[in-house]
Design an enzyme around this catalytic site. Sequence first.
Site, PDB file in Angstrom:
ATOM      1  N   GLN A  32      14.609   5.424   0.323  1.00  0.00           N
ATOM      2  CA  GLN A  32      14.730   6.771   0.875  1.00  0.00           C
ATOM      3  C   GLN A  32      15.769   7.596   0.111  1.00  0.00           C
ATOM      4  OE1 GLN A  32      12.786   9.119   2.669  1.00  0.00           O
ATOM      5  NE2 GLN A  32      12.388   7.198   3.748  1.00  0.00           N
TER       6      GLN A  32
ATOM      7  N   THR B 244      -2.923  -8.352 -11.282  1.00  0.00           N
ATOM      8  CA  THR B 244      -3.070  -7.314 -12.309  1.00  0.00           C
ATOM      9  C   THR B 244      -2.276  -6.080 -11.916  1.00  0.00           C
ATOM     10  OG1 THR B 244      -5.264  -8.123 -12.848  1.00  0.00           O
ATOM     11  CG2 THR B 244      -4.782  -5.856 -13.500  1.00  0.00           C
TER      12      THR B 244
ATOM     13  N   CYS C 124       6.590   5.503  11.514  1.00  0.00           N
ATOM     14  CA  CYS C 124       6.109   5.332  10.149  1.00  0.00           C
ATOM     15  C   CYS C 124       5.166   4.147   9.956  1.00  0.00           C
ATOM     16  CB  CYS C 124       7.357   5.229   9.289  1.00  0.00           C
ATOM     17  SG  CYS C 124       7.208   4.637   7.662  1.00  0.00           S
TER      18      CYS C 124
HETATM   19  N1  PLP Z   1      12.382   1.344   3.113  1.00  0.00           N
HETATM   20  C1  PLP Z   1      12.633   2.559   3.604  1.00  0.00           C
HETATM   21  C2  PLP Z   1      14.043   2.965   3.839  1.00  0.00           C
HETATM   22  C3  PLP Z   1      11.585   3.437   3.908  1.00  0.00           C
HETATM   23  O1  PLP Z   1      11.849   4.639   4.401  1.00  0.00           O
HETATM   24  C4  PLP Z   1      10.268   3.002   3.683  1.00  0.00           C
HETATM   25  C5  PLP Z   1       9.124   3.860   4.034  1.00  0.00           C
HETATM   26  O2  PLP Z   1       9.195   4.739   4.840  1.00  0.00           O
HETATM   27  C6  PLP Z   1      10.068   1.724   3.155  1.00  0.00           C
HETATM   28  C7  PLP Z   1      11.143   0.913   2.880  1.00  0.00           C
HETATM   29  C8  PLP Z   1       8.700   1.208   2.883  1.00  0.00           C
HETATM   30  O3  PLP Z   1       8.210   1.732   1.692  1.00  0.00           O
HETATM   31  P1  PLP Z   1       6.649   1.695   1.396  1.00  0.00           P
HETATM   32  O4  PLP Z   1       6.043   2.775   2.212  1.00  0.00           O
HETATM   33  O5  PLP Z   1       6.567   1.969  -0.079  1.00  0.00           O
HETATM   34  O6  PLP Z   1       6.157   0.371   1.765  1.00  0.00           O
END
Ligand code: PLP
Length: 374
Positions: free
Chosen positions: A168, A226, A313
């Site tokens: 982030q 890959t 999320c």
């Molecule tokens: N770490 C943090 C602090 C995040 O905000 C996020 C996604 O929101 C992730 C990890 C996960 O990343 P990804 O969406 O690429 O799996």
Amino acid sequence: MQKNVYLDYNATTPCNKDIWLQMQGIACNSYNSSSIHSFGRKAESIVENSRRILLQKTNAVNKRAIFNSCGTEANNLVVKGFNHDRKIFVSSIEHASIYKLDNITLIKVDKHGIIDLDDLEEKLSNYDGKSLVSVMLANNETGVIQPIKKVVEICNKFDCIVHTDASQAFGKIKVDYADLGVDLMTLSSHKIYAPQGIGVLICNKKLQPNPLISGGGQEYSFRSGTLNVPAIYGFGLACEKIDDLIEKQKDIEILRDFLEDTIITKFNDCKIISKGACRLKNTSYIAMNGVDVNTQLIHFDMSGFSVSSGSACSSGKVGKSHVLESMGLPKDIVNSSVRVSLGLETTKEEIINFIDCWGSLYKRINSNKIKKVS
Ligand code: PLP
């Protein structure tokens, strides 16, 4: 009708159009970077060039960059890759890809959402064996920036390696692997206006995580499969623009502060989470006291604004924020906070319209309260 307004840039960012077009040129070729023929060698040179840019832009030259599918996978590689011989300590506000994993010990945070360094030191002192500590550089919900250098200072007193999830933070503040002093660092491409489906773990070469995925031995045998050459190419292009992206956060901050100051001035009974702490310039977590998160999200969505409850999320479901709970905030704040995250395309007009939309719900709910009393 007003077009939909995206205010959820911490969830993902749109891929930069130039980058996307350049990636298409790569995607239309038969590029497998493991092949030894000329197509394969071209693919390999694309991958290695992106790797070089990425390591250079994070001041991690001579470290290992292990490409994988996303930040989540990089974080899993850290925890599951080292838990065979190390005890894992993580802050209680980590992303779900860390704090939901098995066999971890949580470190407390204070009411501002900053790691409790005394708790960290005490927990490490009380443990005799080898350990790994994972603390994110900036929190995805509150935007609060963590004192990673102090974490490293404490960890250096013990047989402990340090990981920071900078997914982030990258693109919003300067991310300097060497200066932070960490051993491992996670980055995710789609948070910096680059494609989804690509992440990386930057790793001290002395460390050997157990791979999550075995097979052809790609990525130094730490992550077989890959490689996603077009996405790696796009990630590299976005890394080249990273200083410019960080510079643009100043303009974003002006809009974020305007949003927060207007809401605080116009309405009682609202709170900006972690306002006094050192935060990412684009992130605002606003509690409309007494108004349930779901009610707010539905209202905003129907009015054309895409915002998020900090905790939505992963699954699309709105749960209670483990971040706000860890901070010890009262239930009514935890249940009524919505994250607004601004980005490159956010305009002042959009923020003014969002404030109006926020105010219309606030007034409706509060007038209902008054009617009930009388
Ligand atoms: N770490 C943090 C602090 C995040 O905000 C996020 C996604 O929101 C992730 C990890 C996960 O990343 P990804 O969406 O690429 O799996």
